[in-house]
Each structure stands twice: as C-alpha cells, then as structure tokens.
Motif scaffolding. Structure first.
Motif, short mmCIF file in Angstrom:
data_model
loop_
_atom_site.label_atom_id
_atom_site.label_comp_id
_atom_site.label_asym_id
_atom_site.label_seq_id
_atom_site.Cartn_x
_atom_site.Cartn_y
_atom_site.Cartn_z
N GLY A 25 1.05 -1.23 -0.21
CA GLY A 25 0.08 -0.18 0.10
C GLY A 25 0.96 1.27 0.00
N CYS A 56 -1.38 1.15 6.61
CA CYS A 56 -0.25 0.27 6.00
C CYS A 56 0.68 -0.19 7.27
N ARG A 99 -0.76 -5.25 5.90
CA ARG A 99 -1.38 -6.01 4.80
C ARG A 99 -0.69 -7.48 4.30
#
Ligand code: ZN
Length: 455
Positions: A144, A415, A423
């Motif tokens: 991200g 993030c 993630r």
C-alpha cells in the motif's frame, strides 16, 4: 459491511503535530482528521472538530504526528553487507554481480524486503532505481505504499543485464499512475559512463512524449568527475545539459562534486538533487554543497541510496547524519537545523518528486500520508516545553529511530499499525525473502565482476 474504507473518518487527537507547512508550525496538543484518503482538518486540538462517526486515536500527548517521509533515492536489493569496505570504483562492479544473475522473482523479493523496511520506518514514498520494475509496482501495491520506479537502464554492451529503453517505455505504459496513483514511473539512466549520448537524447524525447521525469546519478566521487571530463571534454552537468535531460522535474542523485557553474545550471533548468549523506560518507564520496544548492534555489530531498550502499533504509538516520555531516564539514554548528532536516525528508522531497500538491505536509485537501511516532520512550523524553523552546522536534530528528514509528497511513489507508505491517504476514514474508536470498547468493557464486569504466 456497507461502510467502505474510503468513507471512514479517522481522527488523531491530543498529539504533537508537525505539519511541515510553510510556517513550520507545531500544534501541541494538536489534532488531525482525515476522510476518504484526504486530510480534512489539522490544527490545535481546541480548534479541530472531531466528527461523531470518526475512529479516534487519542495520543494522550505521547504520539507525534508527521507527514510520511520520502526517500528520494534508493535501490532495492536482497543483498546488503556483502559488498563492503571498497571505494566506489571497486564497489560498483562487485555490487553489479547481483545484477548479472538477478531474476524477476529475486527482484520482487528485493523490492518487498526494502519496502517493508522503509514503510515500517515511516517512509511512505520511495524513489527506487532497480531491475524488473514491474515487480516493484507489485510489491508496493502489496504493502500500500508509494513507489516512484526508475528502471536501472544502460546501453553499454558490458551492461547487457540492465534495463533498456524498450523495457522502460513498456513500464511507463503498464505502470505509470497505477495503484490508485501511488505508483509512478520515471526514466532512468544508470550512469554517464555506461549510457550513450544517444540514449540520453532518446530519454529526453521519451520523457517529453510520456510526461514523465528523468533520474540519473552524477558526481558522486571526485575521480568520477575527472573520468567524465576526460571522456566527454566537459563536467557532467554541462554534458547533461547539452544532451537535453535537464529540465523541471529531472533529479540528479549525489551531486557531491559540482562547481558553482554546474549548480547555476541546475538552478536555471529547474533540476533537483537527491542528497544521500550516509552513502556519500560510507563510500567516501564527500560532502554535497547543500549551502550552495540552497543559495541558488536548487530543490534538495534526502535519499538513503538503499541497503547496499547504506545498510539501512532509515530516513531518521539520514536526517540526523545529513545534518551532522554539514555541521562538521562546514565547522558550523548552526548548519541544517532539525526543521531543515525534517523539511528535506518531507515537503522538499515531495517537491523534488513533483507530488507536493498531494503529499509532503499535513494540510487540508492533501492526501493523508501520515505517521505517528511514539514519544513516550526513554530516548525521546523530555517532551516538556520550557521558556518557549520545543525540545521534541530536536529529539525526533537527532534521537528518533525507524522503530519508533507506530502507525503509517498512505492515502488514508492503514499500512502499519502498532509497528506491524497491516497487509501481509511479516514472518511468512521474511522466510520467503531469506530463502530467495540464499538461492540468489548461490547463483552469484563464480560470476566475475565487470569493471565500471569498460574499455
Ligand atoms: Zn544510487
């Protein structure tokens, strides 16, 4: 759930907020609100209304909030700590043994480990010159974060393993402005001694045709400048100017050994500088003339130069060491203050990359690239103001560490949360990265280095 992430409102309240705006203000206690990826409010806590539906992070005076940091010159890699204790002229060919055997899958994990390190340390944008950059877009998207991908391109016959203009052009078509705008593509020229004048001129044309910017290295070592003068009859910046690559948006990495006439050309053409203080110290390049860049109005951002030349992707180290390097070289303890160092790592980096209307400072309407830093630790105390003096900013820049970063948002999307990447599973990723590294090292064995200045 019908409530989508891009509609979510987040408020960080009772924090120490450094927006890195023009006034270089500090809001303590301050609040930041963002919604749909965009900053909707920032200011002193008493002036900021927190929407009722907001997810509230109450910092309780123990978190600082800063814009995400921008590393404006890096090289991803799986390998660091293998090419050491060498002058650049010997270091480069040794380092490039990796590139002689690198596969797209190696590159992916090189990107991934580098971006994981960067992101966990609060770097939200990285400008990265490396191989198989399609895989860099993939790694950035997996985490991200923002990546400005610069193909490691060259056309000298001995550098056949690098990217070409064809692969560069394909990358622009495939990846520029993808990942919801987080991934940008630049045109890269590795170095003047292994990219031809024709390649430089072609890059200048392509940059115009596609509306992308140009990045290359120059004047990292004094001896390197001597070689260029011998080969091309002029100093590097003048050669670049003749070949047409200097223009607003072009970024040159290093620029340690520029003379005043070359700096005037940078200023006159709107060319910026990616300053890599740690790499310049470690490879014994020298001290870039930041004061002369500033006097002439050249935009300067900070870069790590990646793990291979630095062993670290910490922008915190770059801020501190970058400041110290100027102070000791110029014998001037007032050179590069904490705010100047933080500015180079944030808004100036964003200006350098041409994205300062989107990121680089915490201002209403900009995208929510934000980090929080845990101040409530022995090495970051005190946080008490006295006589109107703020020690926090100085301690952040001179004692802050990448591992102090608690949260990272890019475009308002989480993030890093509580210091962990959101993630992906970090331990799984590290196991894959290690296995791939062992494999790459075994394939690199027995590959001979090719000298930098080839006959
Ligand atoms: Zn570099």
């Amino acid at each position: 759930m019908s409530h989508q992430i891009d509609e979510a409102v987040t408020a960080i309240v009772n924090a120490v907020v450094y927006p890195c705006d023009d006034a270089f203000s500090c809001h303590n206690p301050g609040s930041v609100v963002f919604s749909g990826g965009t900053i909707t409010a920032v200011g002193p806590a008493r002036d900021v209304d927190v929407p009722e539906d907001a997810t509230v992070i109450d910092a309780g005076g123990r978190l600082a909030v800063l814009p995400g940091l921008l590393d404006v010159h890096s090289h991803s890699s799986l390998l660091k700590g293998y090419t050491e204790n060498a002058q650049l002229i010997d270091w480069l060919p040794e380092y490039q043994r990796e590139h002689q055997v690198l596969t797209p899958d190696d590159a992916y994990f090189g990107y991934l480990v580098s971006y994981m390190e960067a992101l966990k340390g609060g770097t939200t944008t990285v400008m990265d010159m490396y191989r198989f950059p399609h895989r860099g877009a993939e790694a950035a998207n997996a985490l991200g974060m923002r990546a400005h991908l610069v193909p490691y391109a060259a056309d000298h016959p001995t550098k056949h393993f690098f990217e070409t203009l064809e692969t560069s052009e394909q990358l622009i078509r495939d990846c520029h402005n993808t990942g919801d705008g987080r991934v940008k593509v630049w045109l890269g020229l590795e170095h003047i001694t292994y990219c031809s004048g024709d390649m430089f001129r072609r890059v200048a044309e392509l940059a115009g045709a596609y509306g992308v910017s140009i990045h290359t290295h120059t004047s990292e070592q004094r001896e390197e400048v001597d070689v260029v003068v011998e080969l091309f009859g002029d100093r590097p910046v003048h050669v670049f100017n003749e070949w047409g690559i200097l223009r607003p948006g072009t970024v040159l990495a290093h620029c340690v050994w520029l003379d005043d006439a070359e700096i005037a050309v940078l200023a006159g053409t709107g060319t910026g500088v990616a300053h890599c203080p740690i790499s310049n110290m470690k490879l014994a390049g020298g001290t870039a003339p930041l004061d002369r860049f500033r006097q002439q109005g050249v935009v300067v951002g900070l870069g790590t130069d990646g793990g291979t030349a630095n062993n670290s992707m910490s922008m915190w180290e770059c801020m501190k060491i970058g400041s110290l390097l100027q102070k000791v070289t110029r014998l001037d303890a007032t050179a590069v203050s904490a705010s100047e160092a933080l500015r180079m790592a944030t808004i100036d980096g964003a200006r350098l990359l041409g994205i300062d209307d989107e990121v680089g400072s915490i201002e209403v309407g900009k995208q929510a690239d934000l980090i929080t830093v845990d101040l409530w630790q022995p090495h970051l105390l005190p946080v008490a103001l006295a006589e109107g003096h703020d020690p926090i900013l100085w301690n952040l820049v001179f004692a802050g560490r990448a591992s102090d970063v608690r949260h990272v948002w890019v475009k308002g999307e989480p993030c890093v949360d509580d210091g962990e990447i959101c993630r992906l599973d970090e331990s799984e990723a590290l196991a894959e990265i290690h296995a791939r590294t062992v494999d790459l090292l075994s394939r690199r064995e027995g590959v001979a280095a090719i000298p930098m200045v080839a006959e």
